[in-house]
Design a protein around this motif. Structure first.
Motif, PDB file in Angstrom:
ATOM      1  N   VAL A 295       0.833  -1.205   0.000  1.00 41.44           N
ATOM      2  CA  VAL A 295       0.000   0.000   0.000  1.00 41.44           C
ATOM      3  C   VAL A 295       0.867   1.255   0.000  1.00 41.44           C
ATOM      4  CG1 VAL A 295      -1.583   1.374   1.412  1.00 41.44           C
ATOM      5  CG2 VAL A 295      -2.048  -1.037   1.031  1.00 41.44           C
ATOM      6  N   LEU A 296       1.915   1.253   0.814  1.00 47.56           N
ATOM      7  CA  LEU A 296       2.803   2.411   0.875  1.00 47.56           C
ATOM      8  C   LEU A 296       3.444   2.685  -0.484  1.00 47.56           C
ATOM      9  CD1 LEU A 296       4.624   2.245   4.312  1.00 47.56           C
ATOM     10  CD2 LEU A 296       3.602   4.250   3.288  1.00 47.56           C
ATOM     11  N   ASN A 297       3.918   1.639  -1.139  1.00 49.21           N
ATOM     12  CA  ASN A 297       4.529   1.816  -2.457  1.00 49.21           C
ATOM     13  C   ASN A 297       3.505   2.305  -3.484  1.00 49.21           C
ATOM     14  OD1 ASN A 297       7.158   1.070  -1.707  1.00 49.21           O
ATOM     15  ND2 ASN A 297       6.690  -1.102  -1.914  1.00 49.21           N
ATOM     16  N   ASP A 298       2.278   1.813  -3.384  1.00 50.46           N
ATOM     17  CA  ASP A 298       1.228   2.270  -4.296  1.00 50.46           C
ATOM     18  C   ASP A 298       0.829   3.714  -3.998  1.00 50.46           C
ATOM     19  OD1 ASP A 298       1.210  -0.007  -5.737  1.00 50.46           O
ATOM     20  OD2 ASP A 298      -0.710  -0.757  -5.040  1.00 50.46           O
ATOM     21  N   PHE A 299       0.864   4.090  -2.724  1.00 50.07           N
ATOM     22  CA  PHE A 299       0.590   5.491  -2.373  1.00 50.07           C
ATOM     23  C   PHE A 299       1.644   6.406  -3.010  1.00 50.07           C
ATOM     24  CE2 PHE A 299      -1.963   4.911   1.841  1.00 50.07           C
ATOM     25  CZ  PHE A 299      -3.049   4.500   1.085  1.00 50.07           C
ATOM     26  N   LYS A 300       2.903   5.967  -3.010  1.00 50.24           N
ATOM     27  CA  LYS A 300       3.963   6.764  -3.638  1.00 50.24           C
ATOM     28  C   LYS A 300       3.705   6.893  -5.143  1.00 50.24           C
ATOM     29  CE  LYS A 300       8.233   6.087  -2.229  1.00 50.24           C
ATOM     30  NZ  LYS A 300       9.480   5.392  -1.786  1.00 50.24           N
ATOM     31  N   ARG A 301       3.258   5.801  -5.751  1.00 49.42           N
ATOM     32  CA  ARG A 301       2.923   5.837  -7.186  1.00 49.42           C
ATOM     33  C   ARG A 301       1.765   6.788  -7.442  1.00 49.42           C
ATOM     34  NH1 ARG A 301      -0.321   2.164 -10.543  1.00 49.42           N
ATOM     35  NH2 ARG A 301      -0.754   0.930  -8.684  1.00 49.42           N
ATOM     36  N   MET A 302       0.764   6.764  -6.559  1.00 45.59           N
ATOM     37  CA  MET A 302      -0.387   7.650  -6.696  1.00 45.59           C
ATOM     38  C   MET A 302       0.042   9.103  -6.522  1.00 45.59           C
ATOM     39  SD  MET A 302      -3.685   7.353  -7.210  1.00 45.59           S
ATOM     40  CE  MET A 302      -4.401   8.855  -7.847  1.00 45.59           C
ATOM     41  N   LYS A 303       0.902   9.338  -5.584  1.00 41.77           N
ATOM     42  CA  LYS A 303       1.392  10.699  -5.334  1.00 41.77           C
ATOM     43  C   LYS A 303       2.077  11.264  -6.585  1.00 41.77           C
ATOM     44  CE  LYS A 303       5.140  12.866  -2.712  1.00 41.77           C
ATOM     45  NZ  LYS A 303       6.102  12.666  -1.602  1.00 41.77           N
ATOM     46  N   GLU A 304       2.914  10.455  -7.236  1.00 44.32           N
ATOM     47  CA  GLU A 304       3.594  10.918  -8.442  1.00 44.32           C
ATOM     48  C   GLU A 304       2.603  11.162  -9.582  1.00 44.32           C
ATOM     49  OE1 GLU A 304       6.703  11.914  -8.610  1.00 44.32           O
ATOM     50  OE2 GLU A 304       6.698  11.487  -6.464  1.00 44.32           O
ATOM     51  N   ALA A 305       1.596  10.289  -9.700  1.00 41.20           N
ATOM     52  CA  ALA A 305       0.580  10.476 -10.745  1.00 41.20           C
ATOM     53  C   ALA A 305      -0.194  11.770 -10.517  1.00 41.20           C
ATOM     54  CB  ALA A 305      -0.371   9.279 -10.759  1.00 41.20           C
ATOM     55  N   LEU A 306      -0.510  12.072  -9.275  1.00 39.30           N
ATOM     56  CA  LEU A 306      -1.243  13.299  -8.958  1.00 39.30           C
ATOM     57  C   LEU A 306      -0.382  14.537  -9.207  1.00 39.30           C
ATOM     58  CD1 LEU A 306      -3.008  12.130  -5.677  1.00 39.30           C
ATOM     59  CD2 LEU A 306      -4.125  12.647  -7.857  1.00 39.30           C
ATOM     60  N   ARG A 307       0.894  14.443  -8.870  1.00 36.81           N
ATOM     61  CA  ARG A 307       1.790  15.573  -9.128  1.00 36.81           C
ATOM     62  C   ARG A 307       1.916  15.834 -10.627  1.00 36.81           C
ATOM     63  NH1 ARG A 307       6.830  15.043  -4.821  1.00 36.81           N
ATOM     64  NH2 ARG A 307       5.909  16.358  -3.217  1.00 36.81           N
ATOM     65  N   GLU A 308       2.014  14.767 -11.379  1.00 37.55           N
ATOM     66  CA  GLU A 308       2.112  14.928 -12.831  1.00 37.55           C
ATOM     67  C   GLU A 308       0.841  15.525 -13.404  1.00 37.55           C
ATOM     68  OE1 GLU A 308       3.004  12.243 -16.829  1.00 37.55           O
ATOM     69  OE2 GLU A 308       3.080  11.334 -14.839  1.00 37.55           O
ATOM     70  N   PHE A 309      -0.282  15.096 -12.872  1.00 37.92           N
ATOM     71  CA  PHE A 309      -1.567  15.568 -13.379  1.00 37.92           C
ATOM     72  C   PHE A 309      -1.782  17.049 -13.073  1.00 37.92           C
ATOM     73  CE2 PHE A 309      -6.164  16.243 -13.181  1.00 37.92           C
ATOM     74  CZ  PHE A 309      -6.574  15.666 -14.379  1.00 37.92           C
ATOM     75  N   THR A 310      -1.469  17.459 -11.866  1.00 43.84           N
ATOM     76  CA  THR A 310      -1.721  18.844 -11.465  1.00 43.84           C
ATOM     77  C   THR A 310      -0.570  19.776 -11.821  1.00 43.84           C
ATOM     78  OG1 THR A 310      -0.849  18.407  -9.248  1.00 43.84           O
ATOM     79  CG2 THR A 310      -3.220  18.166  -9.563  1.00 43.84           C
ATOM     80  N   GLY A 311       0.557  19.213 -12.264  1.00 42.71           N
ATOM     81  CA  GLY A 311       1.710  20.034 -12.608  1.00 42.71           C
ATOM     82  C   GLY A 311       2.849  19.760 -11.663  1.00 42.71           C
ATOM     83  N   ARG A 312       4.019  19.470 -12.188  1.00 43.63           N
ATOM     84  CA  ARG A 312       5.162  19.095 -11.345  1.00 43.63           C
ATOM     85  C   ARG A 312       5.604  20.227 -10.437  1.00 43.63           C
ATOM     86  NH1 ARG A 312       7.122  14.322 -12.054  1.00 43.63           N
ATOM     87  NH2 ARG A 312       6.756  13.161 -13.975  1.00 43.63           N
ATOM     88  N   ASP A 313       5.231  21.456 -10.816  1.00 42.12           N
ATOM     89  CA  ASP A 313       5.604  22.575  -9.945  1.00 42.12           C
ATOM     90  C   ASP A 313       4.651  22.733  -8.780  1.00 42.12           C
ATOM     91  OD1 ASP A 313       3.392  23.374 -11.314  1.00 42.12           O
ATOM     92  OD2 ASP A 313       4.235  25.252 -12.069  1.00 42.12           O
ATOM     93  N   GLY A 314       3.619  21.839  -8.743  1.00 43.51           N
ATOM     94  CA  GLY A 314       2.668  21.885  -7.637  1.00 43.51           C
ATOM     95  C   GLY A 314       1.544  22.855  -7.869  1.00 43.51           C
TER      96      GLY A 314
END
Length: 273
Positions: free
Chosen positions: A244-263
């Motif tokens: 779950v922790l590793n998948d959360f990290k994957r989800m976090k990166e997908a969300l950052r990419e979606f909303t913009g890497r600059d946050g």
């Protein structure tokens, strides 16, 4: 060609039907990332503790099983030699249990000491299992809000997909290339959130199963088979938690990419909706 950099579109540039949903998705993404970043170190710590306790339990339970066998041989020998049951009527009121312990004290290098050590080990074992129970509850408390945020992200993606299909012509007529590209990535984000959500739900169920096993083992007489089942449940819960922790990290990166890497959010102003 205009050499000036393309600015990020805000909610004023979006079709009105999409602005609120995009704001909702952006805020849910930011919430998930923040929750995960705040809790990730503690979650890893809990997993490490669960693995350490499982190994400690294995050592204690293996020793306990060995002492069980020694105690059984001592008592069996005492009965066969007449020190136990046969001697009980002549002990002057001494109980059968005391007679057996007395017999054990003279056999196998002092079986009574084995019994005493067993009591101490069982106490430590129970304390270790109680710690696992506390860790499981703590992990559930951390995971539940993240699960709810994942569900919100998945649901919002589904709503965006639906609106995108309904308003495809309207979007095509607008010169909002970045927004159209973002919508094309919504299905991938929905799929990722759904996968991570499924793994999270499974992890929470495994923690519940672990707590049920703990109750079963310490409500009834412990056996080597039950001890093994308990250790397996702890390890499986730790393994699933790590996944779950590793998948959360994957989800976090997908969300950052979606909303913009600059946050920066693609849409930020609710007032414009």
């Amino acid at each position: 060609m205009d050499p000036r950099p393309r600015r990020r579109r805000n909610s004023k540039d979006l079709p009105p039907n999409f602005s609120e949903l995009m704001n909702k998705l952006t805020e849910a993404a930011a919430s998930f990332i923040k929750q995960f970043d705040n809790n990730e170190p503690q979650m890893w710590q809990i997993i490490r503790k669960m693995r350490t306790i499982s190994e400690r339990l294995k050592q204690m339970q293996e020793t306990k099983d060995r002492d069980r066998r020694i105690g059984a041989r001592v008592i069996a020998g005492a009965v066969l030699t007449g020190v136990g049951i046969l001697a009980a009527p002549f002990t002057g009121g001494l109980s059968f249990a005391a007679a057996v312990v007395g017999a054990a004290a003279v056999g196998e290098g002092g079986g009574a000491r084995v019994v005493y050590r067993n009591i101490i080990k069982q106490k430590r074992e129970k304390e270790s299992v109680q710690k696992v129970e506390d860790l499981g509850e703590e992990l559930k408390k951390i995971i539940e809000p993240l699960k709810e945020t994942l569900q919100e992200i998945k649901t919002t993606c589904e709503q965006l997909e639906q609106k995108s299909a309904e308003a495809r012509t309207e979007i095509t007529l607008r010169d909002v290339e970045e927004f159209k590209e973002m919508l094309r990535r919504v299905p991938d984000l929905k799929e990722t959130s759904g996968e991570v959500l499924d793994v999270t739900v499974m992890m929470i169920q495994m923690i519940r199963d672990l707590l049920a096993v703990i109750v079963a083992v310490f409500t009834f007489t412990s056996t080597p088979e039950k001890d093994q089942k308990l250790r397996d449940a702890i390890i499986q819960s730790a393994d699933q938690s790590e996944k779950v922790l590793n998948d959360f990290k994957r989800m976090k990166e997908a969300l950052r990419e979606f909303t913009g890497r600059d946050g920066a959010a693609v849409t930020t102003s609710r007032a414009s909706t």
